[in-house]
Design a protein around this motif. Structure first.
Motif, PDB file in Angstrom:
ATOM      1  N   ASP A 175       0.811  -1.207   0.000  1.00 13.16           N
ATOM      2  CA  ASP A 175       0.000   0.000   0.000  1.00 13.16           C
ATOM      3  C   ASP A 175       0.852   1.267   0.000  1.00 13.16           C
ATOM      4  O   ASP A 175       1.874   1.345   0.683  1.00 13.16           O
ATOM      5  N   CYS A 176       0.426   2.233  -0.776  1.00 12.17           N
ATOM      6  CA  CYS A 176       0.991   3.587  -0.722  1.00 12.17           C
ATOM      7  C   CYS A 176      -0.141   4.484  -0.239  1.00 12.17           C
ATOM      8  O   CYS A 176      -1.130   4.676  -0.943  1.00 12.17           O
ATOM      9  N   ILE A 177      -0.019   4.980   0.963  1.00  9.18           N
ATOM     10  CA  ILE A 177      -1.104   5.742   1.575  1.00  9.18           C
ATOM     11  C   ILE A 177      -0.951   7.208   1.180  1.00  9.18           C
ATOM     12  O   ILE A 177      -0.075   7.918   1.686  1.00  9.18           O
ATOM     13  N   LEU A 178      -1.795   7.653   0.263  1.00  7.19           N
ATOM     14  CA  LEU A 178      -1.776   9.047  -0.173  1.00  7.19           C
ATOM     15  C   LEU A 178      -2.931   9.784   0.501  1.00  7.19           C
ATOM     16  O   LEU A 178      -4.093   9.505   0.229  1.00  7.19           O
ATOM     17  N   SER A 179      -2.606  10.698   1.376  1.00  7.82           N
ATOM     18  CA  SER A 179      -3.640  11.472   2.056  1.00  7.82           C
ATOM     19  C   SER A 179      -3.945  12.738   1.259  1.00  7.82           C
ATOM     20  O   SER A 179      -3.143  13.177   0.430  1.00  7.82           O
ATOM     21  N   PRO A 180      -5.100  13.356   1.496  1.00  8.84           N
ATOM     22  CA  PRO A 180      -5.379  14.649   0.849  1.00  8.84           C
ATOM     23  C   PRO A 180      -4.300  15.681   1.156  1.00  8.84           C
ATOM     24  O   PRO A 180      -3.954  16.497   0.296  1.00  8.84           O
ATOM     25  N   TRP A 181      -3.750  15.636   2.379  1.00 12.00           N
ATOM     26  CA  TRP A 181      -2.764  16.656   2.791  1.00 12.00           C
ATOM     27  C   TRP A 181      -1.428  16.406   2.117  1.00 12.00           C
ATOM     28  O   TRP A 181      -0.697  17.362   1.806  1.00 12.00           O
ATOM     29  N   ASN A 182      -1.083  15.158   1.894  1.00 16.38           N
ATOM     30  CA  ASN A 182       0.122  14.813   1.161  1.00 16.38           C
ATOM     31  C   ASN A 182       0.028  15.329  -0.277  1.00 16.38           C
ATOM     32  O   ASN A 182       0.953  15.967  -0.811  1.00 16.38           O
ATOM     33  N   VAL A 183      -1.108  15.059  -0.909  1.00 19.64           N
ATOM     34  CA  VAL A 183      -1.329  15.498  -2.286  1.00 19.64           C
ATOM     35  C   VAL A 183      -1.344  17.022  -2.379  1.00 19.64           C
ATOM     36  O   VAL A 183      -0.763  17.612  -3.298  1.00 19.64           O
ATOM     37  N   LEU A 184      -1.994  17.682  -1.413  1.00 18.17           N
ATOM     38  CA  LEU A 184      -2.064  19.142  -1.422  1.00 18.17           C
ATOM     39  C   LEU A 184      -0.674  19.758  -1.279  1.00 18.17           C
ATOM     40  O   LEU A 184      -0.341  20.730  -1.963  1.00 18.17           O
ATOM     41  N   GLN A 185       0.152  19.194  -0.415  1.00 19.27           N
ATOM     42  CA  GLN A 185       1.503  19.729  -0.247  1.00 19.27           C
ATOM     43  C   GLN A 185       2.307  19.600  -1.534  1.00 19.27           C
ATOM     44  O   GLN A 185       3.001  20.544  -1.937  1.00 19.27           O
TER      45      GLN A 185
END
Length: 486
Positions: free
Chosen positions: A450-460
């Motif tokens: 799994d690669c856990i991509l959070s909204p905050w990771n993507v936004l940064q």
């Protein structure tokens, strides 16, 4: 005949085994609902209502298992299953736990209710925060009583604090309140022996291992806000919880790196120096070796190995090594510009392009642009930076609902078209599905790939991409637009 009464033959006779797992009965109910249409949703009854009278203990078991079953089947019909979960929770709070004095069970149900409200109602975010606050109040009172002060209570309270912090970010971005909740959670976890404590069977859906995706979201939110003081503590917890799931240190580190989670824009190391120091103190100096990291990523997250190797070529990067020995494996890696372009293009040529593949390709283009800038190839650097920005924009659209427009609020634009007009009003909201998928009552145990991509990771990453494109332009309207939008 009442539509839901057609279901009753499958529900009249319950063996002990059926009581413990009513998922099959609910699956049949979902099939009937699909066949009967929307009217069946309003007339649907819980198993509790369809069964003959029995002891309160048996009813409690049935309702708890029914709640878990609807959560498990939520992917098939979210609206129906969420509505039924709220019905079951209402019965539990009013008829079962309210008369038995079960504060731990009440707090657990309130956490589940918070997720459902966040997912299904227009004002769900405020109602969700209220549920979380009620659960926190109950659990804090329990910790005041020595007889009730258990690791399970501490873990559930820490969990509630983190969930509330993430919801507060969505509601009003009160950084002081967010950091206070996260700090409280970390203090509870640090004072609790989670590694050796086994959560009781009644709370299997709140296992510490199932909090790993949520902790990744917390780490990403802290990074986005520039609050790095808690980062190492969060990562230490993630490593400890991975160990409980028999995930090795190497696999855990590869998983964290795969989402570009172990460094930040101002870090001169490919891996954050403070994190490396803490890791070295805990596991030994070998974790500071470049060869150790290349092995971790190559073995357990190979698709991000090229991203890692290219990061080492960043003009601001300092190679880390042990005892002055340079890496023996990096010299054999092909990190040429042509190889980077070919790999990034191949990642986004597959159909469908998953979020993880788009993310990795975006990272390759972003870091390649930095390399090109350092050698003065500004035209090619700008073209590459725009490629990264295009991918970051696509990811942002998957994780957020956003709209932008001029101050007059006329001609609202959405998505990439924003850059055609100067804008000063932005509405950005994480999609409900991406903010509730990390709640431990619905999160599945972590898969090693799994690669856990959070909204905050993507936004940064999106904001860093805006900054990169703007800096290459240096002057003019486009620089102003990219900086203003970022």
């Amino acid at each position: 005949m009442h539509e839901t009464s057609r279901l009753s033959p499958s529900l009249n006779f319950f063996s002990t085994r059926a009581i413990l797992k009513p998922t099959n009965c609910i699956s049949r109910e979902l099939l009937c609902k699909d066949a009967l249409g929307a009217e069946a949703v309003d007339k649907a009854l819980s198993l509790y209502s369809l069964l003959p009278s029995c002891t309160k203990h048996t009813m409690t078991i049935i309702l708890q298992q029914e709640l878990l079953a609807y959560a498990e089947l939520e992917y098939r019909n979210p609206d129906f299953c969420q509505k039924m979960q709220l019905k079951v929770i209402s019965i539990l709070l009013k008829d079962i736990y309210g008369t038995k004095g079960c504060p731990l069970e009440v707090s657990k149900v309130l956490l589940s209710k918070g997720r459902l409200l966040r997912s299904s109602t227009a004002d769900g975010l405020k109602d969700c925060i209220q549920c979380l606050s009620e659960a926190i109040s109950i659990l804090k009172d329990m910790l005041e009583e020595p007889s009730q002060r258990t690791p399970t209570v501490s873990h559930q309270l820490a969990l509630a604090y983190c969930l509330r912090a993430l919801c507060i970010q969505e509601e009003d971005q009160n950084t002081k309140a967010i950091l206070l909740d996260i700090s409280s959670a970390l203090m509870l976890w640090s004072s609790t022996d989670m590694q050796n404590h086994l959560i009781s069977d009644n709370h299997l859906d709140f296992l510490p291992e199932k909090t790993i995706p949520m902790l990744c979201h917390v780490a990403d939110l802290l990074s986005l806000k520039g609050c790095l003081k808690f980062q190492c503590d969060v990562y230490k917890l993630i490593i400890a919880f991975c160990k409980r799931q028999d995930i090795s240190l190497e696999r855990c580190l590869a998983m964290l790196w795969g989402a570009r989670r172990l460094n930040h824009p101002l870090c001169v190391y490919p891996i954050d120096e403070n994190f490396l120091l803490n890791l070295s103190n805990q596991f030994g100096g070998h974790v500071e070796s470049l060869d150790f990291w290349i092995s971790c990523i190559e073995d357990y997250h190979p698709q991000s190995l090229l991203v890692f190797c290219q990061k080492l070529l960043s003009p601001d990067s300092i190679e880390f090594q042990v005892d002055g020995e340079p890496s023996k494996r990096l010299s054999g890696m092909d990190v040429s510009i042509e190889r980077i372009k070919e790999t990034a293009s191949a990642l986004i040529s597959s159909k469908p392009v998953t979020s993880e593949l788009a993310f990795l390709a975006g990272c390759l283009y972003y870091d390649l642009s930095e390399r090109l800038i350092s050698t003065g190839q500004l035209f090619e650097a700008l073209a590459t930076a725009k490629q990264a920005h295009r991918l970051c924009t696509k990811l942002l659209k998957r994780k957020f609902i956003y709209s932008v427009g001029p101050q007059s609020n006329k001609g609202i634009k959405t998505g990439e078209n924003v850059h055609n007009n100067e804008c000063d009003h932005v509405l950005l909201q994480a999609t409900r599905s991406h903010t509730t998928e990390i709640w431990p009552d619905v999160t599945k145990l972590l898969h090693l790939e799994d690669c856990i991509l959070s909204p905050w990771n993507v936004l940064q990453c999106y904001l860093e991409s805006c900054l990169q494109v703007g800096l290459i332009h240096e002057t003019g309207l486009k620089l102003k637009l990219f900086f203003g939008w970022g």
